[in-house]
Design an enzyme around this catalytic site. Sequence first.
Site, PDB file in Angstrom:
ATOM      1  CE  LYS A 113      11.016 -85.722 -44.668  1.00 13.27           C
ATOM      2  NZ  LYS A 113      10.464 -84.792 -45.818  1.00 13.27           N
ATOM      3  CE  LYS A 199       5.869 -85.277 -38.588  1.00 16.50           C
ATOM      4  NZ  LYS A 199       6.436 -84.288 -39.361  1.00 16.50           N
ATOM      5  CE  LYS A 202       1.672 -86.256 -47.242  1.00 13.60           C
ATOM      6  NZ  LYS A 202       2.128 -85.203 -47.988  1.00 13.60           N
TER       7      LYS A 202
HETATM    8  P1  AMP Z   1       3.772 -83.078 -45.388  1.00 15.43           P
HETATM    9  O1  AMP Z   1       3.084 -84.075 -45.481  1.00 15.43           O
HETATM   10  O2  AMP Z   1       5.121 -82.784 -44.751  1.00 15.43           O
HETATM   11  O3  AMP Z   1       3.704 -82.145 -46.889  1.00 15.43           O
HETATM   12  O4  AMP Z   1       3.065 -81.751 -44.762  1.00 15.43           O
HETATM   13  C1  AMP Z   1       2.021 -81.000 -45.067  1.00 15.43           C
HETATM   14  C2  AMP Z   1       1.374 -80.031 -44.050  1.00 15.43           C
HETATM   15  O5  AMP Z   1       0.654 -80.961 -43.091  1.00 15.43           O
HETATM   16  C3  AMP Z   1       2.345 -79.171 -43.054  1.00 15.43           C
HETATM   17  O6  AMP Z   1       1.889 -77.995 -42.759  1.00 15.43           O
HETATM   18  C4  AMP Z   1       2.600 -80.014 -42.133  1.00 15.43           C
HETATM   19  O7  AMP Z   1       3.007 -79.130 -40.878  1.00 15.43           O
HETATM   20  C5  AMP Z   1       1.157 -80.694 -41.753  1.00 15.43           C
HETATM   21  N1  AMP Z   1       1.535 -81.945 -40.770  1.00 15.43           N
HETATM   22  C6  AMP Z   1       1.991 -83.006 -41.329  1.00 15.43           C
HETATM   23  N2  AMP Z   1       1.766 -84.181 -40.383  1.00 15.43           N
HETATM   24  C7  AMP Z   1       1.124 -83.525 -39.337  1.00 15.43           C
HETATM   25  C8  AMP Z   1       0.740 -83.981 -38.112  1.00 15.43           C
HETATM   26  N3  AMP Z   1       0.879 -85.304 -37.621  1.00 15.43           N
HETATM   27  N4  AMP Z   1      -0.026 -83.201 -37.374  1.00 15.43           N
HETATM   28  C9  AMP Z   1      -0.197 -81.925 -37.836  1.00 15.43           C
HETATM   29  N5  AMP Z   1       0.043 -81.419 -38.935  1.00 15.43           N
HETATM   30  C10 AMP Z   1       0.968 -81.863 -39.604  1.00 15.43           C
END
Ligand code: AMP
Length: 336
Positions: A113, A199, A202
């Site tokens: 980031k 992956k 967002k």
């Molecule tokens: P965040 O969007 O970073 O707040 O992530 C929220 C949750 O979603 C966390 O538990 C991440 O590990 C999971 N997560 C985010 N992106 C992925 C992805 N591409 N595949 C699987 N889990 C994800």
Amino acid sequence: MGRQRIFSGVQPTGNLHLGNYLGAIRNWVEIQSQFDNLFCVVDLHAITVPHKPETLANDTEAIAALYLACGIDLNYSTIFVQSHVCAHCELTWLLNCITPLNWLQDMIQFKEKALKQGENVGVGLLDYPVLMASDILLYQTDKVPVGEDQKQHLELTRDIVNRFNHQFAKPDQPVLKLPEPLIRKEGARVMSLTDGTKKMSKSDPSELSRINLLDSPDEIAKKIKRCKTDPIRGLEFDNSERPESNNLLTLYMLLSGKTKEEVAAECQDMGWGQFKPLLTQTMIEALKPIQEKYQEVMNDKAYLESVLRHGKHKAEAIANQTLNQVKAAMGYSLLI
Ligand code: AMP
Ligand code: TRP
């Protein structure tokens, strides 16, 4: 003995996508009845990169509504907003003072980031994992269900616990509980639709790279139509030379509820032209009930607020207790 405690959270930055759902929230829903769960909307984490004040409050409510829409059940789980419980910031400060700087500089997510931010990296981005550790530790959490990408942050959290207990607690009376990550194999890493080796995220600038939980059927159809494939006929799992095939089959498996064997057999002779409409239809049908429930909750703001108010009170009571124990262990005088 009571139930073991689960804590997890999602940031209110942008829409939730299939990675968040399949990697995290869907698993929370599946296991919630066996645990005492706290699910947090981590809005303090959301400002570690530049954010829009105009949308923060609404985005925060939207994530809470999506938790409910995805099936988080208030009989088993508490939903609350991180910034509503002051102890998160306060414990972060205390833990900051015992966390070595180089532990934070080594975090992969920080490096990635920070690279994207260029000149404009705030101290908060570096400190993000200490805030995350505080989230978890305030609730004496046993297990933290997350996607694979959060594993390193969980390891750091465990390192902080060991260091804290070693410095400030008696060996037989630890102040902080050592949490364990709960990472499911399937769905732990949902990949981008435009590049099966990256992956789903967002922060990817291309909307075509992800399916958001609130995408309309038309948007879903368009994204699947344009998603990356390969020139080979017949789909298969686990061929490292065909990451898109593995990712899209996995999505189909998870969203249809079929087993891996069933999906492998069903799709082994299919061409992409036949598979894509099948995946599209399955996705639209799987997301429809979530979208309907989401609208229902968002149309009843009074209900949503009451859920969050109740969550705040419940979380606060637990968090303040741990915070006081930490302060006492560190030698602070407490006025109770
Ligand atoms: P965040 O969007 O970073 O707040 O992530 C929220 C949750 O979603 C966390 O538990 C991440 O590990 C999971 N997560 C985010 N992106 C992925 C992805 N591409 N595949 C699987 N889990 C994800
Ligand atoms: N860092 C997590 C993510 O990006 C979100 C998060 C913040 C979290 N605090 C947490 C997840 C505590 C689990 C437990 O996905």
